[in-house]
Design an enzyme around this catalytic site. Structure first.
Site, short mmCIF file in Angstrom:
data_model
loop_
_atom_site.label_atom_id
_atom_site.label_comp_id
_atom_site.label_asym_id
_atom_site.label_seq_id
_atom_site.Cartn_x
_atom_site.Cartn_y
_atom_site.Cartn_z
N VAL A 269 0.84 -1.20 0.00
CA VAL A 269 0.00 0.00 0.00
C VAL A 269 0.88 1.25 0.00
CG1 VAL A 269 -1.69 1.33 1.32
CG2 VAL A 269 -1.95 -1.15 1.13
N THR B 291 -6.15 -0.11 7.05
CA THR B 291 -7.53 -0.52 7.37
C THR B 291 -7.66 -0.66 8.88
OG1 THR B 291 -7.64 -1.65 5.27
CG2 THR B 291 -9.26 -2.30 6.92
N GLU C 239 -7.77 2.73 1.36
CA GLU C 239 -7.37 2.37 -0.01
C GLU C 239 -8.15 1.15 -0.45
OE1 GLU C 239 -5.79 -0.61 -0.53
OE2 GLU C 239 -5.68 -1.08 1.60
N PHE C 240 -8.25 0.98 -1.76
CA PHE C 240 -8.99 -0.16 -2.30
C PHE C 240 -8.12 -0.90 -3.32
CE2 PHE C 240 -11.99 3.08 -0.94
CZ PHE C 240 -12.84 2.36 -0.12
N ASN D 216 -14.97 -4.59 1.14
CA ASN D 216 -14.35 -5.92 1.08
C ASN D 216 -15.35 -7.02 1.44
OD1 ASN D 216 -11.92 -5.13 0.14
ND2 ASN D 216 -10.81 -5.33 2.06
N PHE E 81 -16.09 -10.12 -9.86
CA PHE E 81 -16.11 -10.90 -8.61
C PHE E 81 -17.21 -11.95 -8.61
CE2 PHE E 81 -12.80 -9.58 -5.77
CZ PHE E 81 -12.24 -8.58 -6.54
N ALA F 92 -16.32 -18.38 -9.82
CA ALA F 92 -16.46 -19.46 -8.83
C ALA F 92 -15.12 -20.18 -8.67
CB ALA F 92 -17.54 -20.43 -9.29
N GLY G 165 -8.71 -15.95 -0.66
CA GLY G 165 -7.62 -15.97 0.31
C GLY G 165 -7.01 -14.58 0.35
N CYS H 295 -6.37 -9.57 2.71
CA CYS H 295 -7.46 -8.62 3.03
C CYS H 295 -8.81 -9.28 3.31
CB CYS H 295 -7.61 -7.62 1.90
SG CYS H 295 -6.19 -6.53 1.78
C1 UDX Z 1 -8.87 -7.14 -2.21
C2 UDX Z 1 -9.82 -6.05 -2.76
O1 UDX Z 1 -10.17 -6.39 -4.11
C3 UDX Z 1 -9.16 -4.69 -2.69
O2 UDX Z 1 -10.08 -3.69 -3.12
C4 UDX Z 1 -8.74 -4.42 -1.25
O3 UDX Z 1 -8.09 -3.18 -1.13
C5 UDX Z 1 -7.82 -5.53 -0.75
O4 UDX Z 1 -8.48 -6.80 -0.89
P1 UDX Z 1 -6.76 -8.49 -3.12
O5 UDX Z 1 -6.82 -9.25 -1.83
O6 UDX Z 1 -5.45 -7.97 -3.58
O7 UDX Z 1 -7.74 -7.22 -3.07
O8 UDX Z 1 -7.27 -9.47 -4.26
P2 UDX Z 1 -8.59 -9.72 -5.10
O9 UDX Z 1 -8.24 -9.64 -6.53
O10 UDX Z 1 -9.70 -8.90 -4.64
O11 UDX Z 1 -8.85 -11.26 -4.75
C6 UDX Z 1 -9.02 -11.70 -3.41
C7 UDX Z 1 -9.30 -13.17 -3.38
O12 UDX Z 1 -10.58 -13.44 -3.94
C8 UDX Z 1 -8.31 -14.02 -4.18
O13 UDX Z 1 -8.02 -15.19 -3.44
C9 UDX Z 1 -9.07 -14.36 -5.46
O14 UDX Z 1 -8.66 -15.58 -6.02
C10 UDX Z 1 -10.50 -14.45 -4.93
N1 UDX Z 1 -11.52 -14.18 -5.95
C11 UDX Z 1 -11.60 -12.96 -6.53
C12 UDX Z 1 -12.44 -15.18 -6.30
O15 UDX Z 1 -12.38 -16.30 -5.78
N2 UDX Z 1 -13.40 -14.89 -7.22
C13 UDX Z 1 -13.51 -13.68 -7.81
O16 UDX Z 1 -14.42 -13.49 -8.63
C14 UDX Z 1 -12.58 -12.67 -7.46
#
Ligand code: UDX
Length: 460
Positions: free
Chosen positions: A14, A123, A152-153, A227, A268, A271, A276, A279
């Site tokens: 970050v 956070t 932040e996002f 989140n 998002f 499936a 994991g 965050c």
């Molecule tokens: C997330 C948020 O997207 C971000 O806005 C926040 O600031 C931090 O947390 P990040 O953890 O980097 O970001 O990854 P992200 O791409 O969101 O994926 C998180 C987890 O969800 C991963 O394990 C990914 O494999 C899983 N995921 C994501 C799914 O299983 N299905 C989806 O459709 C999207």
């Protein structure tokens, strides 16, 4: 353009991505890092984390980012101090704020009559702004400062792009001058005038970021809510995938229908084995706890967390059935980082599945293109870890794709399958093309994919 001096405290993903974006806005940025190894790396032009574009952004010839361990130098020259330290989970699923409070203690003696905005990017639980403001006032009774909550996002693997092209900039403050200072800080982002983007060839979004002025408590809660909502989408689509498996519907087709509804949105809805990372697991549990402490039972969020925890084991049960038990079988886990394009192993599903398979008596091998070495520290000696895909698949009875690394999507599966004892893949991210895998001689198991059921039927 209004050029500011800005201190960014904490050189994690970050802090570094924010520093890169603020430099691209034309500000002079002082990154403060107390870890000497990390600092030395940065000073010699190396980035301590795997994050696309970060190195190019921080060390561009025009970059105005410098690195120091000296909080005093950075804070004294800066009008804005951005705190981007970790808030790791406590054993009881709260957020550990010790690093945040240590920074407040460190900067308090450096604050004076020059007005400064102290920005909390980390956070933090709802109410932290109020407590931290009080604490900073106690430590610096006559200094002129405003504490601001500015969550932040950023997504790992896309952090630089997300930092220069945010969907929204959320500022939680109580003084008008603090909102104004934050608008100056992010002026170039708000107008979409970032020089860096051409150099990095970052794709520009169609719209400029939304500017949202809210109360500090709302800013703090909004971060968790965002989140939690995304995690809910993932758990929801995973449950729909499970229902697909029971009813013979196909998750890809169902998602195409769901995602084309503008009210739902297509993002998002992938499936798989569940979420994991650093965050979602931490923030969903923390929000559940924040709600519980306030006296509210957030039932839906509890279910989101439970569904996520169960999803990976449901997939393993499918594999067990397919292999007539995993005991004594050789199973290769593909991908250990929590998602592709990062080296982060926090809340890694791959590690978790490897341990569970070993506990169920399988001979477990693991592969990851970037994190094999780091993963060795986290896995017992009996579990093989390697960056060599072919070696890990040779003579295996099955493989489980956990992280959708490009290397797996573009692999020569016909060749790899021929080296396996049984060409069986459980695609835990629905990332492989079933028809390609069938053509390569594989038995393909996805998550809620109808093709999966067709291949399963003859032996089930
Ligand atoms: C997330 C948020 O997207 C971000 O806005 C926040 O600031 C931090 O947390 P990040 O953890 O980097 O970001 O990854 P992200 O791409 O969101 O994926 C998180 C987890 O969800 C991963 O394990 C990914 O494999 C899983 N995921 C994501 C799914 O299983 N299905 C989806 O459709 C999207």
């Amino acid at each position: 353009m209004n050029t500011l001096e800005v201190a960014v405290i904490g050189a994690g993903y970050v802090g570094l991505s924010t520093a890169a974006a603020l430099a691209a806005c034309g500000h002079r940025v002082w990154v403060v890092e107390r870890d000497p190894v990390r600092l030395e790396m940065l000073r010699s032009g190396r980035v301590p984390i795997q994050e696309p574009h970060l190195k190019a952004a921080l060390f561009a010839p025009s970059s105005t980012v410098c690195f120091t361990a000296d909080l005093r130098i950075a804070v004294c020259v800066s009008s804005i101090v951005v705190i981007a330290v970790g808030t790791p989970p406590t054993p009881s699923h709260g957020a550990n704020l010790s690093q945040l409070y240590a920074v407040l203690e460190g900067i308090a003696p450096l604050l004076d009559e020059q007005p400064r905005v102290v920005v909390v990017k980390s956070t933090v639980p709802v109410g932290t702004h109020a407590q931290a403001s009080q604490e900073l006032r106690r430590l610096a009774p006559i200094a002129s400062f405003a504490l601001v909550s500015n969550p932040e996002f950023l997504r790992q693997g896309r952090a630089v792009r997300d930092a220069v092209f945010p969907d929204r900039i959320v500022v939680g403050a109580t003084q008008p001058w603090a909102f104004q200072a934050m608008k100056t800080l992010y002026g170039a982002l708000l107008e979409g005038q970032i020089s860096l983007t051409e150099a990095l060839e970052l794709e520009r979004p169609v719209s400029l970021p939304a500017w949202l002025e809210v109360s500090p408590r709302s800013a703090e809660l909004a971060k968790y809510a965002a989140n939690a909502f995304l995690a809910m989408k993932i758990s929801f689509v995973n449950e729909i995938a499970n229902v697909c498996e029971e009813t013979g519907a196909d998750i890809d087709e169902v998602i195409s229908v769901l995602g084309s509804d503008a009210r739902i949105g297509a993002d998002f809805l992938r499936a798989g084995l569940g979420y994991g990372g650093s965050c979602f697991p931490k923030d969903t549990r923390a929000l559940s706890q924040i709600a519980a402490k306030s006296g509210y039972d957030f039932q839906l969020l509890r279910a989101v967390i439970e569904v996520n925890a169960a999803q990976r084991y449901r997939a393993l049960d499918t594999l067990e059935r397919r292999l007539n038990g995993v005991r004594g079988k050789t199973v290769t886990v593909l991908g250990l980082t929590f998602k592709p394009d990062t080296d982060d192993l926090r809340e890694s599903l791959g590690i978790d599945l490897a341990l569970e398979l070993a506990a169920r008596g399988a001979f477990v091998r693991t592969h990851d293109p970037v994190a094999a070495q780091a993963a060795r520290e986290l896995l017992p000696a009996g579990i093989a870890v390697s960056g060599n895909l072919e070696a890990m698949l040779t003579d295996a009875d099955a493989c489980v794709l956990v992280t959708e690394w490009r290397e797996y999507l573009t692999a020569d599966w016909a060749r790899l399958g021929a080296r396996m004892r049984h060409a069986l893949v459980l695609d835990g991210r629905n990332a492989l093309e079933p028809t390609v895998m069938f053509a390569a001689g594989f038995t393909y198991l996805g998550i809620g994919r109808a093709d999966t059921r067709l291949t399963r039927q003859p032996q089930d």
